[in-house]
Design a protein around this motif. Sequence first.
Motif, short mmCIF file in Angstrom:
data_model
loop_
_atom_site.label_atom_id
_atom_site.label_comp_id
_atom_site.label_asym_id
_atom_site.label_seq_id
_atom_site.Cartn_x
_atom_site.Cartn_y
_atom_site.Cartn_z
N ASP A 175 50.29 58.66 33.38
CA ASP A 175 48.90 58.53 33.82
C ASP A 175 48.04 57.77 32.83
N LYS A 176 48.51 57.63 31.58
CA LYS A 176 47.76 56.90 30.56
C LYS A 176 48.42 55.58 30.17
N ASP A 177 49.53 55.26 30.79
CA ASP A 177 50.31 54.10 30.38
C ASP A 177 49.67 52.80 30.87
N CYS A 178 49.51 51.84 29.98
CA CYS A 178 48.83 50.58 30.34
C CYS A 178 49.69 49.72 31.26
N VAL A 179 51.02 49.80 31.15
CA VAL A 179 51.89 49.03 32.04
C VAL A 179 51.76 49.55 33.46
N ALA A 180 51.82 50.86 33.63
CA ALA A 180 51.69 51.46 34.96
C ALA A 180 50.34 51.12 35.59
N ARG A 199 47.42 47.89 39.74
CA ARG A 199 46.29 47.00 40.02
C ARG A 199 46.78 45.64 40.53
N LEU A 200 47.79 45.08 39.89
CA LEU A 200 48.30 43.77 40.29
C LEU A 200 48.95 43.82 41.68
N ALA A 201 49.72 44.87 41.95
CA ALA A 201 50.36 44.99 43.26
C ALA A 201 49.31 44.97 44.37
N ALA A 202 48.23 45.71 44.16
CA ALA A 202 47.17 45.77 45.18
C ALA A 202 46.43 44.43 45.29
N GLU A 203 46.12 43.83 44.17
CA GLU A 203 45.38 42.56 44.19
C GLU A 203 46.18 41.44 44.84
N TYR A 217 55.55 49.74 42.66
CA TYR A 217 54.23 49.83 43.28
C TYR A 217 54.21 49.03 44.58
N ALA A 218 53.62 49.64 45.62
CA ALA A 218 53.53 49.02 46.95
C ALA A 218 52.34 48.06 47.00
N PRO A 219 52.27 47.23 48.05
CA PRO A 219 51.18 46.26 48.16
C PRO A 219 49.77 46.86 48.23
N ASP A 220 49.67 48.16 48.49
CA ASP A 220 48.35 48.79 48.44
C ASP A 220 48.04 49.39 47.07
N GLY A 221 48.93 49.18 46.11
CA GLY A 221 48.71 49.68 44.76
C GLY A 221 49.24 51.07 44.49
#
Length: 288
Positions: free
Chosen positions: A63-68, A73-77, A103-107
Amino acid sequence: MAAFKVAAIQMRSGTDPERNVADMERMVREAAGQGARYIQTPEMTGAMVRDAEARKAAFTTQDKDCVAAAAGRLAAELGVFLHVGSTAIRRADGKLANRALLYAPDGSLRASYDKIHMFDVDLDKGESWRESSAYEPGTEAVVTDLGEARLGFAICYDLRFPQLFRTEALAGADLLSVPAAFTRQTGEAHWHVLLRARAIENGAFVVAAAQGGVHEDGRETYGHSLIVDPWGRVLAEADHAEPGVIVAEIDAAQSAAARAKIPNLKNAREFTLETVTGPAPALRGAAS
């Protein structure tokens, strides 16, 4: 099912997760710009950290990981499936997992997988690794639906355990993932032949995003990210150890066609093993 593009991101992750995230984001955007709908990053995308004390400082909970956070965020964008090949995640019990995140296309987080087989080896030239001293192995194979294909998970050393891939193929996986940080020594010897074997014996596509080059922590990885079709043909390769992006179009119908031609998944039979012992055979020596 329709054909779609997949991408493998080749990285040279250092010891700073924030800097690695910036590199990941740049190349994920490049892959999406080339039309990739599924994008895979390599094992240990977040950081390659050999020192035990430095690992404690570099890695945190999911929940705190910067990669996750960046991947969701990128998947959704970008509207893509973004597969973090793996990053180190601190579990609730305080131990580390070598964990893949999709991660799915909705993030949203579609699936996660903890590497099952730990890289505990002693190689030539004094090269030795004990992954189990730093990470807790996973216990569950994972398969999930991408819409146009069904994805099976693995990470690096898992590649040498064909029963994992066979289990996923029998569960419907026609796209197998092998994000990795293969050493240069083992990569030169086995990387291509093992990836092509897993594709052929399961009638499945294989996408393998790799780490490559000499890393900040001193290790050297092989690179040569690959995308292989169900007949064992290499569709795309990063023919080097430098960071970069490879893209190929795949169609799950080709997996079905390969499995129809050689239906080994259906033809497998149960069997037992008999160990036969007896007197040692007499050996004939040279005439005297």
